[in-house]
Structures are given as structure tokens and as C-alpha cells.
Scaffold this motif. Structure first.
Motif, PDB file in Angstrom:
ATOM      1  N   VAL A 140       0.837  -1.207   0.000  1.00 49.07           N
ATOM      2  CA  VAL A 140       0.000   0.000   0.000  1.00 49.07           C
ATOM      3  C   VAL A 140       0.868   1.252   0.000  1.00 49.07           C
ATOM      4  O   VAL A 140       0.639   2.184  -0.781  1.00 49.07           O
ATOM      5  N   LEU A 141       1.874   1.280   0.865  1.00 45.58           N
ATOM      6  CA  LEU A 141       2.722   2.474   0.961  1.00 45.58           C
ATOM      7  C   LEU A 141       3.620   2.631  -0.261  1.00 45.58           C
ATOM      8  O   LEU A 141       3.889   3.754  -0.686  1.00 45.58           O
ATOM      9  N   GLU A 142       4.059   1.517  -0.841  1.00 46.81           N
ATOM     10  CA  GLU A 142       4.871   1.596  -2.059  1.00 46.81           C
ATOM     11  C   GLU A 142       4.037   2.121  -3.220  1.00 46.81           C
ATOM     12  O   GLU A 142       4.482   2.963  -3.993  1.00 46.81           O
ATOM     13  N   ASP A 143       2.808   1.624  -3.339  1.00 46.16           N
ATOM     14  CA  ASP A 143       1.939   2.009  -4.461  1.00 46.16           C
ATOM     15  C   ASP A 143       1.353   3.411  -4.321  1.00 46.16           C
ATOM     16  O   ASP A 143       1.112   4.081  -5.316  1.00 46.16           O
ATOM     17  N   ASN A 144       1.104   3.842  -3.075  1.00 43.17           N
ATOM     18  CA  ASN A 144       0.361   5.086  -2.856  1.00 43.17           C
ATOM     19  C   ASN A 144       1.136   6.185  -2.150  1.00 43.17           C
ATOM     20  O   ASN A 144       0.600   7.264  -1.934  1.00 43.17           O
ATOM     21  N   GLY A 145       2.350   5.913  -1.757  1.00 39.83           N
ATOM     22  CA  GLY A 145       3.139   6.921  -1.059  1.00 39.83           C
ATOM     23  C   GLY A 145       2.632   7.151   0.354  1.00 39.83           C
ATOM     24  O   GLY A 145       1.990   6.287   0.957  1.00 39.83           O
ATOM     25  N   CYS A 146       2.898   8.311   0.872  1.00 43.11           N
ATOM     26  CA  CYS A 146       2.524   8.689   2.234  1.00 43.11           C
ATOM     27  C   CYS A 146       1.008   8.537   2.426  1.00 43.11           C
ATOM     28  O   CYS A 146       0.230   9.011   1.610  1.00 43.11           O
ATOM     29  N   GLN A 147       0.626   7.858   3.518  1.00 41.35           N
ATOM     30  CA  GLN A 147      -0.792   7.590   3.777  1.00 41.35           C
ATOM     31  C   GLN A 147      -1.114   7.807   5.244  1.00 41.35           C
ATOM     32  O   GLN A 147      -0.259   7.612   6.117  1.00 41.35           O
ATOM     33  N   ARG A 148      -2.367   8.158   5.495  1.00 43.74           N
ATOM     34  CA  ARG A 148      -2.867   8.226   6.857  1.00 43.74           C
ATOM     35  C   ARG A 148      -3.385   6.848   7.252  1.00 43.74           C
ATOM     36  O   ARG A 148      -3.623   5.992   6.405  1.00 43.74           O
ATOM     37  N   PHE A 149      -3.567   6.633   8.542  1.00 41.99           N
ATOM     38  CA  PHE A 149      -4.025   5.346   9.072  1.00 41.99           C
ATOM     39  C   PHE A 149      -5.302   4.892   8.365  1.00 41.99           C
ATOM     40  O   PHE A 149      -5.396   3.748   7.913  1.00 41.99           O
ATOM     41  N   THR A 150      -6.271   5.786   8.267  1.00 41.25           N
ATOM     42  CA  THR A 150      -7.556   5.406   7.664  1.00 41.25           C
ATOM     43  C   THR A 150      -7.422   5.070   6.182  1.00 41.25           C
ATOM     44  O   THR A 150      -8.140   4.206   5.676  1.00 41.25           O
ATOM     45  N   GLN A 176      -0.721  -2.571  15.425  1.00 41.42           N
ATOM     46  CA  GLN A 176       0.432  -3.385  15.810  1.00 41.42           C
ATOM     47  C   GLN A 176       1.433  -3.508  14.656  1.00 41.42           C
ATOM     48  O   GLN A 176       2.641  -3.426  14.868  1.00 41.42           O
ATOM     49  N   THR A 177       0.925  -3.704  13.460  1.00 43.26           N
ATOM     50  CA  THR A 177       1.788  -3.855  12.294  1.00 43.26           C
ATOM     51  C   THR A 177       2.565  -2.576  12.032  1.00 43.26           C
ATOM     52  O   THR A 177       3.782  -2.614  11.795  1.00 43.26           O
ATOM     53  N   LEU A 178       1.882  -1.433  12.075  1.00 39.50           N
ATOM     54  CA  LEU A 178       2.557  -0.154  11.839  1.00 39.50           C
ATOM     55  C   LEU A 178       3.616   0.120  12.906  1.00 39.50           C
ATOM     56  O   LEU A 178       4.715   0.575  12.587  1.00 39.50           O
ATOM     57  N   ARG A 179       3.317  -0.185  14.163  1.00 40.66           N
ATOM     58  CA  ARG A 179       4.299   0.024  15.239  1.00 40.66           C
ATOM     59  C   ARG A 179       5.521  -0.861  15.043  1.00 40.66           C
ATOM     60  O   ARG A 179       6.660  -0.424  15.229  1.00 40.66           O
ATOM     61  N   ARG A 180       5.290  -2.124  14.704  1.00 39.42           N
ATOM     62  CA  ARG A 180       6.398  -3.053  14.486  1.00 39.42           C
ATOM     63  C   ARG A 180       7.257  -2.590  13.305  1.00 39.42           C
ATOM     64  O   ARG A 180       8.483  -2.598  13.365  1.00 39.42           O
ATOM     65  N   MET A 181       6.604  -2.151  12.238  1.00 42.00           N
ATOM     66  CA  MET A 181       7.339  -1.670  11.069  1.00 42.00           C
ATOM     67  C   MET A 181       8.142  -0.417  11.400  1.00 42.00           C
ATOM     68  O   MET A 181       9.268  -0.247  10.932  1.00 42.00           O
ATOM     69  N   LEU A 200      11.245   0.441   9.019  1.00 38.66           N
ATOM     70  CA  LEU A 200      10.675   0.288   7.684  1.00 38.66           C
ATOM     71  C   LEU A 200       9.805   1.453   7.259  1.00 38.66           C
ATOM     72  O   LEU A 200       9.579   1.660   6.071  1.00 38.66           O
ATOM     73  N   LEU A 201       9.280   2.193   8.230  1.00 37.15           N
ATOM     74  CA  LEU A 201       8.451   3.353   7.903  1.00 37.15           C
ATOM     75  C   LEU A 201       8.644   4.437   8.943  1.00 37.15           C
ATOM     76  O   LEU A 201       9.145   4.197  10.031  1.00 37.15           O
ATOM     77  N   THR A 202       8.262   5.633   8.557  1.00 38.57           N
ATOM     78  CA  THR A 202       8.272   6.756   9.498  1.00 38.57           C
ATOM     79  C   THR A 202       6.831   7.109   9.832  1.00 38.57           C
ATOM     80  O   THR A 202       5.925   6.950   9.005  1.00 38.57           O
ATOM     81  N   ARG A 203       6.643   7.553  11.041  1.00 41.63           N
ATOM     82  CA  ARG A 203       5.334   7.987  11.535  1.00 41.63           C
ATOM     83  C   ARG A 203       5.484   9.455  11.900  1.00 41.63           C
ATOM     84  O   ARG A 203       6.269   9.801  12.780  1.00 41.63           O
ATOM     85  N   THR A 204       4.737  10.301  11.199  1.00 45.93           N
ATOM     86  CA  THR A 204       4.823  11.736  11.449  1.00 45.93           C
ATOM     87  C   THR A 204       3.503  12.221  12.017  1.00 45.93           C
ATOM     88  O   THR A 204       2.451  12.076  11.384  1.00 45.93           O
ATOM     89  N   PRO A 249      -5.703  14.989  15.693  1.00 45.22           N
ATOM     90  CA  PRO A 249      -4.337  14.645  15.279  1.00 45.22           C
ATOM     91  C   PRO A 249      -4.306  14.066  13.863  1.00 45.22           C
ATOM     92  O   PRO A 249      -5.199  13.329  13.460  1.00 45.22           O
ATOM     93  N   HIS A 250      -3.296  14.416  13.136  1.00 41.76           N
ATOM     94  CA  HIS A 250      -3.090  13.952  11.764  1.00 41.76           C
ATOM     95  C   HIS A 250      -1.761  13.204  11.767  1.00 41.76           C
ATOM     96  O   HIS A 250      -0.723  13.777  12.069  1.00 41.76           O
ATOM     97  N   VAL A 251      -1.805  11.910  11.449  1.00 47.86           N
ATOM     98  CA  VAL A 251      -0.607  11.076  11.466  1.00 47.86           C
ATOM     99  C   VAL A 251      -0.397  10.490  10.077  1.00 47.86           C
ATOM    100  O   VAL A 251      -1.313   9.918   9.494  1.00 47.86           O
ATOM    101  N   ASP A 252       0.813  10.661   9.555  1.00 50.44           N
ATOM    102  CA  ASP A 252       1.174  10.118   8.251  1.00 50.44           C
ATOM    103  C   ASP A 252       2.176   8.988   8.423  1.00 50.44           C
ATOM    104  O   ASP A 252       3.039   9.033   9.306  1.00 50.44           O
ATOM    105  N   TYR A 253       2.070   8.004   7.533  1.00 49.98           N
ATOM    106  CA  TYR A 253       3.011   6.886   7.493  1.00 49.98           C
ATOM    107  C   TYR A 253       3.636   6.852   6.110  1.00 49.98           C
ATOM    108  O   TYR A 253       2.943   6.985   5.110  1.00 49.98           O
TER     109      TYR A 253
END
Length: 149
Positions: A55-65, A81-86, A91-95, A102-106
Motif C-alpha cells: 500500500v505504501l509503495e503504491d500510494n506513497g505517504c498515507q494516513r491510518f484510515t 500493531q503492524t505499523l508500530r512493528r514496522m 521500515l516506515l516513518t510515523r509523522t 491529530p493527523h498522522v502520516d506513514y
């Protein structure tokens, strides 16, 4: 340390690509590296991580939803859990953007992108061997049916 369901050294010996390079003798493998590989297989080679990577490779920066919309079968808890482990594995940044709500990007890191590229090899292998795998499955299933009755 968890045991792999296979002997990593036997896989290297049986793998023609690994044979193209010089593999160290079994007793020369760094135990720290072996432990890291075992942990990484357990942490990142799972269904959800692979789907989030895609998903992140195909779509770039994404929000949780947005990620959740792309993977409708994942629960909110499992996605969290998956996002935290990554994130922990690099493997990813959480901004987190300081707005209300709150607005969180992965977004994938270079390390995450390189893992995705590594798993492309599995995709290519599956594509090259799809007919053989399907044939083996049909043969196996037919054998099960014959044994049942």
C-alpha cells in the motif's frame, strides 16, 4: 531464539543464486546475524506487513484510515500493531502533525522500500512457477480425495 522451520545453511547451499557468491562455512556464520534474520522473518515476513508495504509503495505517504481502506480485512488493532512493528524495525516513518484532530502520516523509509524490492523476488518466483505450483496442488488434492474414498 526461535528456530527457523528450515536450516538456513541448507537453503544457501541449495540456492543457485547463493552459490554464485562465496558463502562462509556453517560454523563461520555470525550468530548475531543469524538471530537478526530469524527475528526479521518473524516480524516482517507476515501477511499484514507485506500488504502495508505494498500500500505504501503504491500510494506513497498515507494516513491510518487510508491504509485501512486499502486493506479492508485488517482490524484496527492489527493495523496498529503492524505499523508500530514496522516503525520499530525502521521500515516506515510515523509523522504526527500537531493539529486537532491529530493527523498522522506513514511513509516507507529507504529500508522499507528495499525490503519491498527484496520481496519482489518472491513475486517473480511465484509468477515463474505458478503452473508448477498449481499442478502440484491439484495432484496433492486429488491424492487426498482418493484417500478419503
Amino acid at each position: 531464539m526461535e528456530q527457523l522451520p528450515f536450516d538456513l545453511h541448507e537453503v544457501k547451499e541449495a540456492n543457485p543464486i547463493a552459490n554464485e557468491t562465496t558463502s562462509p562455512p556453517k560454523d563461520a556464520v555470525d550468530p548475531g546475524l543469524e538471530q537478526l534474520v530469524t527475528e526479521l522473518i518473524g516480524h516482517v515476513a507476515d501477511k499484514w506487513t507485506m500488504l502495508v508495504l505494498e500500500v505504501l509503495e503504491d500510494n506513497g505517504c498515507q494516513r491510518f484510515t487510508q491504509i485501512a481502506r486499502h486493506i479492508p480485512e485488517i482490524s484496527q488493532k492489527m493495523l496498529t500493531q503492524t505499523l508500530r512493528r514496522m516503525e520499530r524495525e525502521g521500515l516506515l516513518t510515523r509523522t504526527v502533525h500537531p493539529v486537532v484532530p491529530p493527523h498522522v502520516d506513514y511513509e516507507l523509509t529507504d529500508l522499507g522500500k528495499s525490503l519491498g524490492a527484496a520481496f519482489c523476488g518472491v513475486w517473480l518466483w511465484a509468477e515463474a512457477n505458478m503452473t508448477r505450483i498449481e499442478s502440484a496442488r491439484r495432484k496433492f488434492d486429488a491424492g487426498l480425495q482418493a484417500a478419503k474414498g
